[in-house]
Scaffold this active site. Structure first.
Site, PDB file in Angstrom:
ATOM      1  N   ASP A 131      12.876 -44.816 -31.022  1.00  0.00           N
ATOM      2  CA  ASP A 131      14.080 -43.849 -30.792  1.00  0.00           C
ATOM      3  C   ASP A 131      13.789 -42.977 -29.421  1.00  0.00           C
ATOM      4  OD1 ASP A 131      16.363 -42.179 -30.738  1.00  0.00           O
ATOM      5  OD2 ASP A 131      15.748 -40.995 -32.623  1.00  0.00           O
ATOM      6  N   GLU A 183      19.518 -35.926 -25.675  1.00  0.00           N
ATOM      7  CA  GLU A 183      20.476 -36.496 -26.913  1.00  0.00           C
ATOM      8  C   GLU A 183      19.931 -35.768 -28.120  1.00  0.00           C
ATOM      9  OE1 GLU A 183      21.292 -39.254 -30.139  1.00  0.00           O
ATOM     10  OE2 GLU A 183      19.340 -38.418 -29.313  1.00  0.00           O
ATOM     11  N   GLU A 184      18.621 -35.600 -28.163  1.00  0.00           N
ATOM     12  CA  GLU A 184      18.109 -35.103 -29.333  1.00  0.00           C
ATOM     13  C   GLU A 184      18.479 -33.785 -29.489  1.00  0.00           C
ATOM     14  OE1 GLU A 184      16.538 -36.807 -31.307  1.00  0.00           O
ATOM     15  OE2 GLU A 184      15.664 -38.539 -30.624  1.00  0.00           O
ATOM     16  N   ASP A 228      21.419 -47.440 -29.261  1.00  0.00           N
ATOM     17  CA  ASP A 228      20.408 -46.335 -29.658  1.00  0.00           C
ATOM     18  C   ASP A 228      19.680 -47.360 -30.835  1.00  0.00           C
ATOM     19  OD1 ASP A 228      18.833 -44.130 -30.533  1.00  0.00           O
ATOM     20  OD2 ASP A 228      20.765 -42.717 -30.042  1.00  0.00           O
ATOM     21  N   HIS A 283      19.860 -42.983 -24.470  1.00  0.00           N
ATOM     22  CA  HIS A 283      19.048 -41.846 -24.197  1.00  0.00           C
ATOM     23  C   HIS A 283      17.639 -42.065 -24.052  1.00  0.00           C
ATOM     24  CE1 HIS A 283      17.013 -40.676 -28.184  1.00  0.00           C
ATOM     25  NE2 HIS A 283      18.088 -41.178 -28.649  1.00  0.00           N
ATOM     26  N   HIS A 324      11.961 -40.993 -36.277  1.00  0.00           N
ATOM     27  CA  HIS A 324      11.279 -39.517 -35.659  1.00  0.00           C
ATOM     28  C   HIS A 324       9.771 -39.384 -36.409  1.00  0.00           C
ATOM     29  CE1 HIS A 324      15.042 -37.332 -34.489  1.00  0.00           C
ATOM     30  NE2 HIS A 324      14.942 -38.573 -33.825  1.00  0.00           N
TER      31      HIS A 324
END
Length: 331
Positions: free
Chosen positions: A164, A194-195, A217, A62, A304
């Protein structure tokens, strides 16, 4: 392909979930020398196709990131925001951010709010505006922002926002670059949203209808300071072959095949089990009549946050394992 340089190139692009056009353009540019055809679908998923007569294999990484979306501009010019994906207050406080139009600012805390009790509702973005009128000449409600921290090397480690999942996009481009003789029909797909719940992978998988799916990922590392070991892989341990996360239990044949390929090719590898969090594998494995699905993950600290960390050698191992699977004899 240099890992850090390519990552820095991708990080210059705006690409929060739902607005991935810039990052898709750049990935398409980097992939074009190695592709037979490049297309996009309505949602913005990027399809890089290497034609073959063998089984159809789909690799997915992603390209969207988490972000901020402006919901209100107050009289003093401060911006209230909502989250695009998994933002956490503790990871955002005093982080630098930038908007698509180049406006920059910082995430700050309401005066008088105890840091220990803060939530995202207690934070706002300061773009240096004197008042609402000036702020409205700079941004609008609905504009999105992303972290604006640099990407840099720390020995064999790389520190950057949006590892990410930009680092897996880099690994997938590296795998595409090193492909040699192969029979399989290969689809390298850089997915959107994706998130926000694996949204892009669903129509992409339906369209390609692969027999095999490999998701690339990041995965939370088990060697952070004070780790409670809710995950299994560590930085420097090699490509993390996914067994399970909260979105998927990978097909045992895929886990076994990736294990065997890693051993046969001398690629450092480890097992990836996490108690929480998911990947596009959750959408891919359940498409149509089902897809043989596995995962190749890059262990990542501080997911994140604006300062995520990975090991360069793990990225190289992930690229090598993906290329090995792409060129494997599959039925």
């Amino acid at each position: 392909m240099d890992i850090l340089t390519t990552l820095q190139t991708l990080n210059c692009c705006h690409g929060p979930a739902g607005d991935e056009g810039e990052i898709a353009d750049k990935i398409a540019e980097l992939a074009r020398p190695f592709a037979d055809e490049i297309t996009r679908d309505t949602l913005g998923n990027l399809f890089v196709h290497r034609k073959g007569s063998g089984p159809r294999v789909m690799f997915a990484a992603h390209m969207d990131s988490i972000g901020f979306i402006v919901t209100h501009i107050d009289d003093k010019g401060f911006l209230r925001f909502g989250k695009v994906g998994g933002l956490r207050a503790a990871s955002c406080l005093y982080a630098p951010v930038r908007f698509k139009n180049g406006v920059k600012g910082a995430v700050v805390l309401d005066c008088g709010t105890d840091v220990k009790e803060m939530t995202l509702d207690d934070l706002c973005i300061d773009i240096g505006a004197r008042d609402r009128s000036e702020a409205e000449t700079m941004v609008r409600v609905g504009d999105t922002a992303v972290f604006d921290a640099p990407a840099f090397a720390a020995g064999e480690r790389i520190v950057s926002p949006y590892l990410d999942n930009r680092i897996s996009c880099v690994a997938l481009l590296m795998a595409l670059e090193r492909l040699g003789e192969r029979r399989n029909d290969l689809w390298f797909i850089f997915t959107v949203q994706e998130e926000l719940g694996l949204r892009g992978a669903k129509p992409a998988t339906y369209q390609v209808e692969p027999k095999y799916g490999v998701v690339m990922d990041v995965t939370p590392a088990a060697d952070e300071c004070g780790s409670k070991h809710t995950s299994s892989s560590v930085l420097g341990g090699g490509a993390a072959i996914k067994v399970m996360d909260s979105s998927v239990i990978c097909h045992p044949q895929m886990v076994q095949r990736l294990d065997e390929l890693a051993r046969a090719s001398g690629i450092p590898a480890q097992r990836d089990v996490i108690r929480a969090g998911g990947t596009d594998a959750g959408a891919i494995h359940a498409s149509r009549g089902g897809v043989y699905t596995g995962g190749i993950s890059v262990p990542c600290r501080y997911v994140h946050a604006p300062v995520e960390m990975v090991d360069r050698r793990d990225v190289e191992a992930c690229a090598a394992l993906a290329a090995a699977f792409a060129q494997a004899e599959l039925e």
